[in-house]
Design an enzyme around this catalytic site. Structure first.
Site, mmCIF file in Angstrom:
data_model
loop_
_atom_site.group_PDB
_atom_site.id
_atom_site.type_symbol
_atom_site.label_atom_id
_atom_site.label_comp_id
_atom_site.label_asym_id
_atom_site.label_seq_id
_atom_site.Cartn_x
_atom_site.Cartn_y
_atom_site.Cartn_z
ATOM 1 N N PHE A 31 -21.219 -41.150 -58.642
ATOM 2 C CA PHE A 31 -20.739 -42.522 -58.548
ATOM 3 C C PHE A 31 -20.189 -42.807 -57.154
ATOM 4 O O PHE A 31 -19.397 -42.040 -56.616
ATOM 5 C CB PHE A 31 -19.651 -42.750 -59.596
ATOM 6 N N GLU A 32 -20.635 -43.906 -56.554
ATOM 7 C CA GLU A 32 -20.134 -44.371 -55.255
ATOM 8 C C GLU A 32 -19.488 -45.745 -55.483
ATOM 9 O O GLU A 32 -20.192 -46.747 -55.641
ATOM 10 C CB GLU A 32 -21.272 -44.450 -54.244
ATOM 11 N N PRO A 33 -18.168 -45.806 -55.535
ATOM 12 C CA PRO A 33 -17.488 -47.046 -55.934
ATOM 13 C C PRO A 33 -17.686 -48.207 -54.974
ATOM 14 O O PRO A 33 -17.438 -49.354 -55.346
ATOM 15 C CB PRO A 33 -16.011 -46.639 -56.006
ATOM 16 N N ARG A 34 -18.147 -47.951 -53.737
ATOM 17 C CA ARG A 34 -18.350 -49.036 -52.780
ATOM 18 C C ARG A 34 -19.769 -49.590 -52.807
ATOM 19 O O ARG A 34 -20.051 -50.625 -52.189
ATOM 20 C CB ARG A 34 -18.053 -48.547 -51.355
ATOM 21 N N ASP A 67 -24.289 -49.219 -57.760
ATOM 22 C CA ASP A 67 -23.347 -48.733 -58.766
ATOM 23 C C ASP A 67 -22.549 -49.878 -59.374
ATOM 24 O O ASP A 67 -22.303 -49.926 -60.587
ATOM 25 C CB ASP A 67 -22.393 -47.714 -58.133
#
Length: 487
Positions: free
Chosen positions: A248-251, A255
């Site tokens: 997961f890449e929150p930026r 995603d």
């Protein structure tokens, strides 16, 4: 996969999906009829696609809406078609140097506006509304660079939303409440399908929406579409599909768009042998995206088991343009066996509409776990430095009198030219060109140097590596683009 699940999968492939695979074969076979001929090079610019958008805007089937502007004021336009309740949103060229799918989108426009495939298009356009944002980062495209003019990677701006392009993408996604999203990119041509020599021609990802990588219905639907598309690509590029790591890449937009409720399919166009301008990969985009759109319209994807998703090999990055194995290299009076990994790196010319190659040695040593688009077993061959041809040429026009292969056979890899025009960046023949006072350094193989040398057997040059391009001196065969100029 459990045996019952496997047979269920086969059942749907052989029954429910037969119609979808029929359209895939037809799409592939008729592609040239729908290809947008005005786009045939990767380095396309914003101004080049405006007449094409205007042409489709004149067709009442399409609705074209200005939805934003880039930092430099270039219009961002959304092209929509269809009347269905299910919204499918496709955006391309978030990174300015990733245009393969942009070209495919304009092929898709021609297909949708044509008279062919009437029943299939009726199914698509009555059940779906398709929305295309074909060039999200036009300022980056102008410079053929990944980032926008602010220096921001738009794909890491989903939370802060500092770039106007990022704000536009978020606003459009939210206004559509899109059911499906296709996030269209290019990846390095040096990715391979894990533990194989095959390039990852197409790579997929159903992005995670949290750190736990949970699978809800939204993400599961994306996985099902990817399984479907993978089976299509396997028909035309078998073994050449990869799967991105789903940390997961929150930026990241992919995603977050998954998190916001849109089933998001990341598609990355990689490498394909002898396809420098990625035109075969463009065709695969066209075929697989249209086929996926059709299966969404038919809702056949719903029964695809997601177990197949994890069986797609992960992306790896162990490909070289040229891999030489088992070559003998002499250093300080000792002989060593070396493998050499060489990549040909693109250098953009002025206006960023074309490029030349400046190659580098990327790796040395035991490369048995790496692969090459081209691999030469150099057992019994010795690496030798090439010589400078003793007769200095007056100017570049004199090069036309040179038989490069004959000189390479004599051990010459450099030509000295007295008058070198400043605007000339690369050598058009398979010999490096040097100025009157340039001193060629001794050959010491190191990471980062330009690969120019000879491969000798029994004291006779049989192969030449010139700026990373391999030439067979016995036959004259080999792929060559340009050599270097050193002033």
């Amino acid at each position: 996969m459990k045996l019952t699940t496997f047979f269920l999968f086969l059942f749907f492939i052989n029954t429910g999906f037969s119609q979808d695979y029929d359209i895939t074969s037809k799409l592939y076979g008729t592609y040239e009829k729908y290809k947008e001929e005005k786009l045939d090079k990767r380095r396309i610019k914003h101004h080049e696609i405006q007449p094409l958008i205007a042409k489709h805007a004149a067709n009442p089937l399409f609705t074209v809406t200005k939805v934003g502007e880039s930092i430099e004021g270039r219009d961002l336009k959304l092209i929509s078609i269809g009347t269905g309740d299910t919204n499918v949103f496709l955006w391309s060229q978030m990174h300015g140097d990733e245009p393969t799918a942009t070209q495919a989108i304009f092929d898709i426009f021609i297909f949708l506006a044509s008279n062919g495939f009437k029943s299939e298009k009726q199914e698509i356009l009555s059940n779906l509304t398709l929305h295309f944002l074909p060039m999200l980062n036009p300022d980056g495209a102008e410079r053929y660079q990944r980032r926008n003019l602010l220096g921001v990677d738009i794909n890491r701006d989903a939370l802060r939303l500092q770039s106007p392009e990022s704000k536009t993408l978020k606003r459009v996604r939210d206004s559509l409440e899109a059911d499906f999203g296709f996030n269209l990119h290019d990846q390095s041509t040096y990715y391979n399908a894990e533990r194989t020599e095959k390039p990852a021609t197409i790579s997929y990802l159903a992005p995670a929406f949290n750190y736990e990588k949970d699978i809800n219905e939204t993400r599961a639907n994306a996985m099902k579409i990817i399984v479907f598309m993978n089976n299509i690509i396997q028909k035309y590029a078998p073994g050449q599909v990869g799967r991105y790591n789903d940390d997961f890449e929150p930026r990241a937009f992919g995603d977050n768009i998954q998190k916001w409720g849109t089933s998001t399919i990341l598609i990355e166009s990689g490498g394909y042998s002898n396809d420098v301008e990625k035109q075969e990969i463009r065709k695969l985009n066209y075929v697989s995206i249209l086929s996926a759109i059709y299966t969404i319209a038919e809702e056949n994807y719903k029964e695809i088991p997601i177990d197949e998703y994890s069986k797609i090999p992960e992306n790896d990055r162990k490909l070289f343009d040229l891999k030489i194995t088992n070559a003998t290299y002499h250093l300080l009076d000792k002989a060593y066996k070396l493998d050499i990994g060489i990549n040909r790196l693109e250098v953009d010319k002025k206006e960023n509409t074309d490029f030349w190659y400046s190659s580098r040695i990327l790796e040395l040593g035991d490369l048995s776990t790496y692969y090459g688009y081209k691999t030469l077993d150099a057992t019994d061959y010795t690496i030798k430095k090439g010589k400078v041809y003793p007769n200095e040429l007056h100017n570049m026009d004199d090069i036309n009198q040179i038989n490069a292969i004959d000189l390479l056979k004599q051990g010459y890899t450099y030509l000295r030219v007295a008058r070198l025009p400043l605007e000339k960046l690369e050598s058009p023949i398979p010999m490096n060109i040097i100025g009157s006072t340039y001193k060629v350094p001794e050959l010491q193989l190191q990471i980062g140097i330009n690969p120019t040398f000879l491969l000798e057997k029994n004291g006779k040059p049989e192969y030449a590596v010139i700026n990373g391009f391999l030439l067979d001196l016995n036959t004259g065969e080999g792929v060559f683009n340009n050599a270097m100029i050193y002033r």
